[in-house]
Scaffold this motif. Structure first.
Motif, short mmCIF file in Angstrom:
data_model
loop_
_atom_site.label_atom_id
_atom_site.label_comp_id
_atom_site.label_asym_id
_atom_site.label_seq_id
_atom_site.Cartn_x
_atom_site.Cartn_y
_atom_site.Cartn_z
N HIS A 93 0.85 -1.19 0.00
CA HIS A 93 0.00 0.00 0.00
C HIS A 93 0.89 1.25 0.00
CE1 HIS A 93 -3.37 2.63 1.13
NE2 HIS A 93 -2.54 3.17 2.01
N GLY A 94 0.55 2.23 -0.84
CA GLY A 94 1.31 3.47 -0.86
C GLY A 94 1.09 4.24 -2.14
N ALA A 95 1.77 5.40 -2.21
CA ALA A 95 1.57 6.31 -3.34
C ALA A 95 2.00 5.71 -4.67
CB ALA A 95 2.35 7.61 -3.08
N GLY A 96 2.88 4.69 -4.62
CA GLY A 96 3.32 4.05 -5.85
C GLY A 96 2.18 3.43 -6.65
N LEU A 97 1.04 3.23 -5.99
CA LEU A 97 -0.11 2.65 -6.70
C LEU A 97 -0.66 3.60 -7.75
CD1 LEU A 97 -1.57 0.89 -3.62
CD2 LEU A 97 -1.52 -0.21 -5.86
N ASN A 107 -5.33 -6.47 -16.75
CA ASN A 107 -4.23 -7.00 -15.96
C ASN A 107 -4.54 -6.83 -14.47
OD1 ASN A 107 -3.02 -7.78 -18.30
ND2 ASN A 107 -1.45 -6.20 -18.30
N VAL A 108 -3.66 -7.31 -13.60
CA VAL A 108 -4.03 -7.49 -12.20
C VAL A 108 -3.08 -6.74 -11.27
CG1 VAL A 108 -4.33 -9.18 -10.34
CG2 VAL A 108 -5.03 -9.75 -12.68
N VAL A 109 -3.66 -6.07 -10.26
CA VAL A 109 -2.91 -5.42 -9.20
C VAL A 109 -3.21 -6.15 -7.89
CG1 VAL A 109 -2.53 -3.29 -7.89
CG2 VAL A 109 -3.07 -3.19 -10.35
N VAL A 110 -2.16 -6.58 -7.18
CA VAL A 110 -2.31 -7.18 -5.87
C VAL A 110 -1.71 -6.19 -4.86
CG1 VAL A 110 -1.76 -9.13 -4.36
CG2 VAL A 110 -2.13 -9.50 -6.82
N GLU A 111 -2.57 -5.53 -4.10
CA GLU A 111 -2.13 -4.53 -3.12
C GLU A 111 -2.11 -5.17 -1.73
OE1 GLU A 111 -3.56 -0.25 -1.16
OE2 GLU A 111 -4.70 -1.14 -2.81
N LEU A 121 -5.94 1.53 -2.39
CA LEU A 121 -5.90 2.61 -3.38
C LEU A 121 -6.21 2.01 -4.75
CD1 LEU A 121 -2.72 4.54 -2.16
CD2 LEU A 121 -5.11 5.24 -1.91
N ASP A 122 -7.48 1.68 -4.96
CA ASP A 122 -7.85 1.00 -6.19
C ASP A 122 -8.37 1.94 -7.27
OD1 ASP A 122 -10.22 1.69 -5.01
OD2 ASP A 122 -11.09 -0.33 -5.02
N SER A 128 -7.71 2.49 -15.10
CA SER A 128 -6.99 1.92 -16.24
C SER A 128 -7.67 0.68 -16.80
CB SER A 128 -5.55 1.56 -15.84
OG SER A 128 -5.55 0.44 -14.98
N GLY A 129 -8.63 0.14 -16.06
CA GLY A 129 -9.28 -1.09 -16.48
C GLY A 129 -8.63 -2.34 -15.93
N ALA A 130 -7.62 -2.15 -15.04
CA ALA A 130 -6.98 -3.31 -14.40
C ALA A 130 -7.85 -3.81 -13.26
CB ALA A 130 -5.59 -2.93 -13.88
N ARG A 131 -7.66 -5.08 -12.90
CA ARG A 131 -8.40 -5.67 -11.79
C ARG A 131 -7.57 -5.53 -10.51
NH1 ARG A 131 -9.22 -11.41 -14.42
NH2 ARG A 131 -7.27 -10.74 -15.40
N HIS A 132 -8.25 -5.23 -9.42
CA HIS A 132 -7.55 -4.88 -8.16
C HIS A 132 -7.95 -5.88 -7.07
CE1 HIS A 132 -5.34 -1.54 -6.10
NE2 HIS A 132 -5.78 -2.20 -5.04
N GLN A 133 -6.92 -6.46 -6.44
CA GLN A 133 -7.15 -7.43 -5.37
C GLN A 133 -6.41 -6.97 -4.12
OE1 GLN A 133 -8.98 -10.47 -5.35
NE2 GLN A 133 -8.56 -10.27 -3.16
N LEU A 134 -7.15 -6.93 -2.99
CA LEU A 134 -6.54 -6.57 -1.71
C LEU A 134 -6.11 -7.82 -0.96
CD1 LEU A 134 -8.96 -3.79 -0.38
CD2 LEU A 134 -6.77 -3.49 -1.54
N VAL A 135 -4.91 -7.76 -0.37
CA VAL A 135 -4.39 -8.83 0.48
C VAL A 135 -3.99 -8.18 1.80
CG1 VAL A 135 -2.60 -10.57 0.79
CG2 VAL A 135 -3.60 -10.20 -1.47
#
Length: 200
Positions: A93-97, A107-111, A121-122, A128-135
């Motif tokens: 988690h952070g501003a880099g997202l 495509n997929v983001v695993v935060e 931060l989804d 962008s149309g990417a899929r976001h998954q929280l862990v």
């Protein structure tokens, strides 16, 4: 002809090239934070897990895993290119997202959220149309208590800070106890805890 990616206007306005997905590669990028706040403490373990990813039967793509850290020496164009070439991004988690704004649609983001955080931060990846998954990471009692002590050292002379620090420490310890019994229940309680919201 397919629909244009949502961020196409940005690439056109800034004379940047968009990268096409390579169907023969599955690229997993691990984004490490340069800050001492919320970096992956066990980056080797994260890399090992990513490298052991099993591809679906019949998919002959080569798995490519890389770890990057965007510091002041990495240009915006280079950061965008990395995001464009990434199929799966694993990041704390952070501003880099904000960089996920430039990922390819689908495509997929695993935060990875620290224990005690409720909301990811989804907004950028959804744009962008990417899929976001929280862990959710496991509790880090020592780290949190060190943060609370730092808070006291910096602001302890201000009215009410000591009481707030004690409340945060006690609430965190209570939630860790709940987590060890039932992780799902602990997350629900964290997200409803005003003390934890104030702390994190």
């Amino acid at each position: 002809e397919g629909a244009m990616p949502p961020q196409s206007w940005f690439f056109k306005a800034n004379d940047l090239s968009q990268v096409e997905n390579n169907p023969d590669l599955l690229r997993i990028t691990i984004l490490q934070r340069n800050s001492n706040k919320r970096p992956f403490q066990d980056i080797d373990d994260v890399e090992n897990v990513a490298s052991s990813t099993e591809l679906p039967a019949g998919w002959n793509a080569a798995l490519v895993v890389g770890t990057v850290a965007f510091d002041d020496n990495v240009t915006l164009a280079e950061q965008i290119e990395t995001m464009q070439m990434t199929d799966i991004l694993i990041t704390p988690h952070g501003a880099g997202l904000a960089n996920t704004l430039f990922m390819q649609p689908g495509n997929v983001v695993v935060e990875v959220l620290p224990f005690g955080f409720c909301h990811g931060l989804d907004r950028f990846s959804w744009a962008s149309g990417a899929r976001h998954q929280l862990v959710f990471a496991k509790p880090d009692v020592e780290g949190v208590l060190n943060c609370v002590q730092d808070w006291i050292d910096r602001y302890g002379s201000k009215e009410g800070v000591m009481d707030e620090a004690e409340q945060v420490a006690n609430t965190y310890n209570e939630l860790v106890g709940v987590y060890r019994q039932n992780a799902g229940a602990a997350r629900a309680e964290i997200c409803g805890s005003p003390a934890m919201h104030q702390a994190v």
